[in-house]
Write a protein that holds these residues in place. Structure first.
Motif, PDB file in Angstrom:
ATOM      1  N   LEU A  18      36.948  39.235  49.218  1.00  0.00           N
ATOM      2  CA  LEU A  18      35.630  39.851  49.357  1.00  0.00           C
ATOM      3  C   LEU A  18      35.706  41.371  49.297  1.00  0.00           C
ATOM      4  CD1 LEU A  18      34.095  37.656  52.193  1.00  0.00           C
ATOM      5  CD2 LEU A  18      33.467  37.673  49.788  1.00  0.00           C
ATOM      6  N   LEU A  19      36.806  41.934  49.765  1.00  0.00           N
ATOM      7  CA  LEU A  19      36.922  43.388  49.807  1.00  0.00           C
ATOM      8  C   LEU A  19      37.468  44.000  48.518  1.00  0.00           C
ATOM      9  CD1 LEU A  19      38.280  43.971  53.407  1.00  0.00           C
ATOM     10  CD2 LEU A  19      35.978  44.354  52.552  1.00  0.00           C
ATOM     11  N   ALA A  20      38.262  43.271  47.782  1.00  0.00           N
ATOM     12  CA  ALA A  20      38.918  43.829  46.585  1.00  0.00           C
ATOM     13  C   ALA A  20      37.930  44.352  45.539  1.00  0.00           C
ATOM     14  CB  ALA A  20      39.858  42.798  45.982  1.00  0.00           C
ATOM     15  N   PRO A  21      36.840  43.632  45.209  1.00  0.00           N
ATOM     16  CA  PRO A  21      35.905  44.197  44.227  1.00  0.00           C
ATOM     17  C   PRO A  21      35.238  45.480  44.709  1.00  0.00           C
ATOM     18  CG  PRO A  21      35.509  41.852  44.489  1.00  0.00           C
ATOM     19  CD  PRO A  21      36.475  42.253  45.535  1.00  0.00           C
ATOM     20  N   LEU A  42      32.340  42.893  40.126  1.00  0.00           N
ATOM     21  CA  LEU A  42      31.773  42.609  41.449  1.00  0.00           C
ATOM     22  C   LEU A  42      30.760  41.476  41.367  1.00  0.00           C
ATOM     23  CD1 LEU A  42      31.521  43.785  44.456  1.00  0.00           C
ATOM     24  CD2 LEU A  42      29.487  44.891  43.576  1.00  0.00           C
ATOM     25  N   VAL A  43      29.897  41.533  40.380  1.00  0.00           N
ATOM     26  CA  VAL A  43      28.889  40.481  40.202  1.00  0.00           C
ATOM     27  C   VAL A  43      29.559  39.146  39.877  1.00  0.00           C
ATOM     28  CG1 VAL A  43      26.981  39.738  38.730  1.00  0.00           C
ATOM     29  CG2 VAL A  43      27.065  42.084  39.565  1.00  0.00           C
ATOM     30  N   ALA A  44      30.559  39.168  39.012  1.00  0.00           N
ATOM     31  CA  ALA A  44      31.235  37.929  38.623  1.00  0.00           C
ATOM     32  C   ALA A  44      31.986  37.302  39.792  1.00  0.00           C
ATOM     33  CB  ALA A  44      32.197  38.204  37.473  1.00  0.00           C
ATOM     34  N   VAL A  45      32.674  38.112  40.578  1.00  0.00           N
ATOM     35  CA  VAL A  45      33.428  37.579  41.719  1.00  0.00           C
ATOM     36  C   VAL A  45      32.480  36.973  42.739  1.00  0.00           C
ATOM     37  CG1 VAL A  45      34.838  38.247  43.705  1.00  0.00           C
ATOM     38  CG2 VAL A  45      35.458  39.021  41.439  1.00  0.00           C
ATOM     39  N   TYR A  46      31.403  37.659  43.045  1.00  0.00           N
ATOM     40  CA  TYR A  46      30.474  37.126  44.039  1.00  0.00           C
ATOM     41  C   TYR A  46      29.706  35.917  43.517  1.00  0.00           C
ATOM     42  CZ  TYR A  46      31.413  40.436  47.698  1.00  0.00           C
ATOM     43  OH  TYR A  46      32.030  41.127  48.708  1.00  0.00           O
ATOM     44  N   ALA A  47      29.465  35.851  42.215  1.00  0.00           N
ATOM     45  CA  ALA A  47      28.838  34.648  41.645  1.00  0.00           C
ATOM     46  C   ALA A  47      29.780  33.461  41.757  1.00  0.00           C
ATOM     47  CB  ALA A  47      28.465  34.892  40.191  1.00  0.00           C
ATOM     48  N   CYS A  48      31.052  33.681  41.500  1.00  0.00           N
ATOM     49  CA  CYS A  48      32.024  32.586  41.637  1.00  0.00           C
ATOM     50  C   CYS A  48      32.189  32.166  43.092  1.00  0.00           C
ATOM     51  CB  CYS A  48      33.364  33.012  41.053  1.00  0.00           C
ATOM     52  SG  CYS A  48      33.351  33.112  39.266  1.00  0.00           S
ATOM     53  N   LEU A  49      32.150  33.110  43.999  1.00  0.00           N
ATOM     54  CA  LEU A  49      32.241  32.752  45.418  1.00  0.00           C
ATOM     55  C   LEU A  49      30.992  32.003  45.882  1.00  0.00           C
ATOM     56  CD1 LEU A  49      33.929  35.925  46.907  1.00  0.00           C
ATOM     57  CD2 LEU A  49      34.968  33.709  46.461  1.00  0.00           C
ATOM     58  N   ALA A  50      29.835  32.355  45.322  1.00  0.00           N
ATOM     59  CA  ALA A  50      28.613  31.613  45.641  1.00  0.00           C
ATOM     60  C   ALA A  50      28.695  30.194  45.097  1.00  0.00           C
ATOM     61  CB  ALA A  50      27.397  32.336  45.074  1.00  0.00           C
ATOM     62  N   LEU A  51      29.263  30.039  43.901  1.00  0.00           N
ATOM     63  CA  LEU A  51      29.482  28.711  43.338  1.00  0.00           C
ATOM     64  C   LEU A  51      30.412  27.896  44.221  1.00  0.00           C
ATOM     65  CD1 LEU A  51      29.058  26.869  40.818  1.00  0.00           C
ATOM     66  CD2 LEU A  51      31.188  27.841  39.964  1.00  0.00           C
ATOM     67  N   VAL A  72      39.275  34.613  41.201  1.00  0.00           N
ATOM     68  CA  VAL A  72      40.611  35.206  41.030  1.00  0.00           C
ATOM     69  C   VAL A  72      40.805  35.660  39.584  1.00  0.00           C
ATOM     70  CG1 VAL A  72      43.078  34.687  41.071  1.00  0.00           C
ATOM     71  CG2 VAL A  72      41.620  33.938  42.940  1.00  0.00           C
ATOM     72  N   GLY A  73      40.354  34.847  38.639  1.00  0.00           N
ATOM     73  CA  GLY A  73      40.497  35.210  37.232  1.00  0.00           C
ATOM     74  C   GLY A  73      39.708  36.447  36.863  1.00  0.00           C
ATOM     75  N   SER A  74      38.505  36.565  37.397  1.00  0.00           N
ATOM     76  CA  SER A  74      37.682  37.737  37.111  1.00  0.00           C
ATOM     77  C   SER A  74      38.315  39.002  37.675  1.00  0.00           C
ATOM     78  CB  SER A  74      36.290  37.547  37.711  1.00  0.00           C
ATOM     79  OG  SER A  74      35.544  38.722  37.591  1.00  0.00           O
ATOM     80  N   LEU A  75      38.840  38.917  38.870  1.00  0.00           N
ATOM     81  CA  LEU A  75      39.492  40.069  39.484  1.00  0.00           C
ATOM     82  C   LEU A  75      40.751  40.457  38.715  1.00  0.00           C
ATOM     83  CD1 LEU A  75      39.270  42.011  41.840  1.00  0.00           C
ATOM     84  CD2 LEU A  75      40.610  40.417  43.189  1.00  0.00           C
ATOM     85  N   ALA A  76      41.542  39.477  38.334  1.00  0.00           N
ATOM     86  CA  ALA A  76      42.770  39.763  37.581  1.00  0.00           C
ATOM     87  C   ALA A  76      42.443  40.349  36.204  1.00  0.00           C
ATOM     88  CB  ALA A  76      43.601  38.492  37.440  1.00  0.00           C
ATOM     89  N   LEU A  77      41.437  39.785  35.543  1.00  0.00           N
ATOM     90  CA  LEU A  77      41.047  40.289  34.228  1.00  0.00           C
ATOM     91  C   LEU A  77      40.541  41.728  34.315  1.00  0.00           C
ATOM     92  CD1 LEU A  77      40.698  39.549  31.240  1.00  0.00           C
ATOM     93  CD2 LEU A  77      38.379  38.860  31.801  1.00  0.00           C
ATOM     94  N   CYS A  78      39.786  42.032  35.346  1.00  0.00           N
ATOM     95  CA  CYS A  78      39.290  43.398  35.525  1.00  0.00           C
ATOM     96  C   CYS A  78      40.444  44.366  35.747  1.00  0.00           C
ATOM     97  CB  CYS A  78      38.310  43.461  36.688  1.00  0.00           C
ATOM     98  SG  CYS A  78      37.639  45.098  36.960  1.00  0.00           S
ATOM     99  N   LEU A  79      41.427  43.967  36.544  1.00  0.00           N
ATOM    100  CA  LEU A  79      42.576  44.840  36.784  1.00  0.00           C
ATOM    101  C   LEU A  79      43.377  45.075  35.498  1.00  0.00           C
ATOM    102  CD1 LEU A  79      43.853  43.524  40.213  1.00  0.00           C
ATOM    103  CD2 LEU A  79      42.721  45.697  39.755  1.00  0.00           C
ATOM    104  N   VAL A  80      43.531  44.033  34.685  1.00  0.00           N
ATOM    105  CA  VAL A  80      44.262  44.170  33.432  1.00  0.00           C
ATOM    106  C   VAL A  80      43.515  45.080  32.462  1.00  0.00           C
ATOM    107  CG1 VAL A  80      44.998  42.905  31.372  1.00  0.00           C
ATOM    108  CG2 VAL A  80      45.531  42.007  33.635  1.00  0.00           C
ATOM    109  N   VAL A  81      42.219  44.889  32.340  1.00  0.00           N
ATOM    110  CA  VAL A  81      41.430  45.695  31.401  1.00  0.00           C
ATOM    111  C   VAL A  81      41.384  47.157  31.840  1.00  0.00           C
ATOM    112  CG1 VAL A  81      39.111  46.063  30.495  1.00  0.00           C
ATOM    113  CG2 VAL A  81      40.076  43.771  30.534  1.00  0.00           C
ATOM    114  N   VAL A  82      41.191  47.390  33.131  1.00  0.00           N
ATOM    115  CA  VAL A  82      41.153  48.771  33.621  1.00  0.00           C
ATOM    116  C   VAL A  82      42.486  49.457  33.405  1.00  0.00           C
ATOM    117  CG1 VAL A  82      40.994  50.145  35.729  1.00  0.00           C
ATOM    118  CG2 VAL A  82      39.250  48.464  35.230  1.00  0.00           C
TER     119      VAL A  82
END
Length: 87
Positions: A18-21, A42-51, A72-82
């Motif tokens: 919850l804190l990482a994004p 942030l939107v993608a991670v929270y949407a997946c957590l809501a799911l 987890v995938g959205s967070l990892a992908l964001c870190l890789v792209v950044v």
């Protein structure tokens, strides 16, 4: 005892999830770069957590699993792209 310890570990990981994004958004705003990407993350991670929460309420284990993988995938992908766009 083991189940309680695993539950504590799961709560710690959920808290970090919850804190990482928010940390990424803070870092991108202070640097002034790639704010749109981190807000999208942030939107993608929270949407997946809501799911995931929806799946738990309705006893649908598949939604819980896919919600966790998506977050987890959205967070990892964001870190890789950044990191790729930084260099």
């Amino acid at each position: 005892m083991l189940q309680r310890e695993s539950r504590v570990f799961a709560h710690v990981l959920s808290g970090l999830g919850l804190l990482a994004p928010w940390v990424l958004v803070y870092l991108s705003v202070t640097n002034g770069t790639r704010v749109w990407l981190t807000v999208l993350n942030l939107v993608a991670v929270y949407a997946c957590l809501a799911l995931r929460m929806y799946g738990r309420r309705n006893d649908r284990q598949r939604l819980v699993t896919w919600g966790g993988f998506g977050a987890v995938g959205s967070l990892a992908l964001c870190l890789v792209v950044v990191s790729a766009l930084q260099g």
